[in-house]
Design an enzyme around this catalytic site. Structure first.
Site, PDB file in Angstrom:
ATOM      1  N   CYS A   1      -9.000  -4.640  -9.263  1.00 62.06           N
ATOM      2  CA  CYS A   1      -7.601  -5.532  -8.606  1.00 62.06           C
ATOM      3  C   CYS A   1      -7.985  -6.839  -8.184  1.00 62.06           C
ATOM      4  CB  CYS A   1      -7.589  -4.680  -7.519  1.00 62.06           C
ATOM      5  SG  CYS A   1      -6.824  -2.151  -7.998  1.00 62.06           S
TER       6      CYS A   1
ATOM      7  N   HIS B   1      -4.184  -7.894  -3.127  1.00 60.88           N
ATOM      8  CA  HIS B   1      -4.981  -6.809  -3.275  1.00 60.88           C
ATOM      9  C   HIS B   1      -5.317  -6.278  -1.714  1.00 60.88           C
ATOM     10  CE1 HIS B   1      -8.160  -3.744  -4.101  1.00 60.88           C
ATOM     11  NE2 HIS B   1      -9.729  -3.904  -2.981  1.00 60.88           N
TER      12      HIS B   1
END
Length: 542
Positions: free
Chosen positions: A73, A127
């Site tokens: 991510c 993120h």
């Protein structure tokens, strides 16, 4: 007096021109989906129920071969959002904020804000907590009429909330503040609830309410980000999306084994899934559970698809569709048992290939609904959006605008796409080194088994400090091949520790590493690899 009138006229015309220009600038609806592999109807899935994304692709351009720069991510999103590759951002795991190491780097929304756009988001764009509030976003999102979900662990069902709280309490008592990622709840949930009971439904409501406010401001174009958590674990979605699928019709992977002669350090032990309650901590995931897990994944994909449909409908009802670019992307793919792995975090096709589609109001009608086989990368999105909105791209971007592909999807394009990932076998799913808790509670025996395989393969090359901390797999995807070069990331010119080569012409599932059998192909591709991303771009002017 005459000169004064002339001056006033010039000022008025300039102002009117400025306002007109602002009105003509394209808005951007920027849709991010977490952990979504190309498991969509428009990508040929025979099982996925995704009518809204299929419709969008049917009116826009779909990219068959789009690749992330790292299949995890934070590194992927930091790369995409800054137009810089992981070697430049230096973000290779989930726990470092890109501003802490690159304080002056520009993000996409930051740059659009600086160029007259309102920029606002709902859901997951960057993120985790690294949302870059002060520099990237010009305003806060609206507050919808529904309440924000606030269930323990994100579960709507009380029994799953209790499992989560019990497991977390046990791990916190043992490891204190070092218990992150330990003691989680179930991997999935099917509940008879409304869409807004989970965060993806709620965040869509936030985005729709925000859109209504943006529509009232006629003087400024907008950049609206909507980020979905699903299909990231845990796969939680309302029951009506589970009911779209018949379990007995859900196919499982036919490739359950790691690549023959592949890198022993190239695959992990499915840590991200195994920390969930009810998942075996070692051994294979048996077919009944595997089918349930894939059912959960598909249901969460259909849930997200429905929210995207709601968002696009709201855009149309606001009268903004014809002046808005819609782009949809995922940060990386996901192994659903492929190669014997559950999760992302590898350098292979299944983890690095992502869905990507774009719709623009003024793309040629003849190209609507087409797909392109051009190799593109997520790092290309920043310069593409600049070109499509008439902005000059920042000079230090490390991608190439794929806007020309909207005019000619079949034109000659870049020669390779690049991804990377540090030793998946000896790191957690967030690409950080394995914690002591993870070793003790779950994966001690698994890690010993994995290390044993690496040592048996690498022999005298084995060095724990290198393999755990500094070994990087660099993947290059060409039209025909995937080359993975494993080397010490601290030394640019270091000799590879190991090389993998897969021929997609004869082996699209990457079942066999053929590097030793084809040294001439390896030598040719290594030369191309050394040219880097700059040497593999296409000169659109020629």
């Amino acid at each position: 007096m005459k000169n004064l009138k002339l001056l006033l006229q010039i000022i008025i015309l300039t102002f009117v021109a400025f306002i007109s220009q602002g009105q003509e600038k394209k808005n951007i609806l920027f849709i991010a989906i977490d952990d979504l592999r190309p498991e969509l109807g428009c990508y040929g899935s025979e099982i996925a129920v995704t009518p809204n994304l299929d419709k969008l692709a049917g009116n826009g351009l779909l990219f068959e071969r789009a690749y992330c720069q790292q299949a995890i991510c934070s590194p992927s999103r930091a790369s995409l959002m800054t137009g810089s590759r992981p070697e430049t951002t230096t973000i290779i795991e989930n726990y470092t904020y890109f501003r802490d190491v690159k304080p002056d780097i520009k993000t996409i929304p930051q740059y659009f804000w600086e160029n007259g756009y309102e920029t606002v988001y709902s859901g997951k764009i960057f993120h985790g907590k690294f949302t870059d509030e002060e520099l990237s976003w010009s305003r806060n999102p609206a507050r919808p009429a529904v309440n924000k979900p606030n269930f323990p662990g994100g579960y709507a069902l009380p029994e799953n909330q209790e499992i989560y709280k019990r497991n977390k309490a046990e791990m916190k008592a043992k490891y204190g503040g070092e218990s992150y990622g330990l003691g989680l709840g179930p991997a999935y949930e099917c509940a008879e609830v409304e869409d807004q009971a989970y965060m993806d439904g709620y965040n869509t409501d936030v985005a729709i309410a925000t859109l209504k406010g943006l529509a009232e401001d006629k003087d400024k174009p907008f950049f609206l980000g909507l980020g979905f958590i699903n299909p990231h674990l845990n796969w939680v979605s309302p029951k009506k999306y589970w009911d779209l699928y018949k379990p007995e019709e859900i196919p499982l992977t036919t490739q359950e084994s790691q690549p023959e002669n592949g890198a022993a350090m190239g695959l992990h032990a499915s840590f991200e899934l195994r920390v969930r309650d009810g998942i075996p901590k070692s051994g294979n995931i048996e077919p009944k559970l595997a089918r349930k897990l894939k059912h959960a994944y598909l249901a969460s994909v259909s849930y997200v698809d429905a929210q995207i449909g709601r968002m696009i409908t709201a855009l149309e009802e606001a009268g903004l569709r014809e002046n808005t670019i819609i782009i949809v992307w995922s940060d990386h793919g996901w192994h659903l048992g492929d190669m014997g792995v559950w999760g992302k975090a590898t350098n292979y096709e299944i983890a690095t290939r992502v869905p990507l589609m774009i719709w623009t109001p003024d793309m040629p009608d003849k190209n609507r609904g087409k797909s392109t086989e051009a190799l593109v990368e997520l790092v290309d999105i920043f310069p593409t959006l600049c070109e499509l909105t008439g902005l000059a791209s920042p000079k230090k971007l490390e991608g190439q605008s794929f806007a020309p592909l909207l005019e000619n999807p079949n034109q000659k394009w870049k020669k390779a796409a690049f991804s990377q990932f540090p030793t998946p076998a000896l790191r957690e799913w967030a690409a950080n080194p394995l914690s002591q808790g993870m070793r003790e509670i779950y994966f001690g025996p698994l890690i010993e088994e994995v290390e044993g395989r690496i040592i048996a393969q690498q022999k005298e090359k084995w060095d724990r400090a290198l393999f755990e901390n500094n070994l990087m797999g660099y993947a290059m995807r060409t039209d025909r091949y995937r080359l993975v070069v494993w080397k010490d990331r601290r030394e640019k010119d270091a000799k590879p520790v190991f090389i993998e080569l897969f021929d997609h012409q004869s082996d699209p599932n990457e079942t066999t590493n053929i590097s030793e059998k084809h040294p001439n192909v390896v030598a040719k591709l290594m030369k191309q690899f050394q040219e880097g991303w700059k040497g593999n771009q296409i000169d659109v002017g020629n």
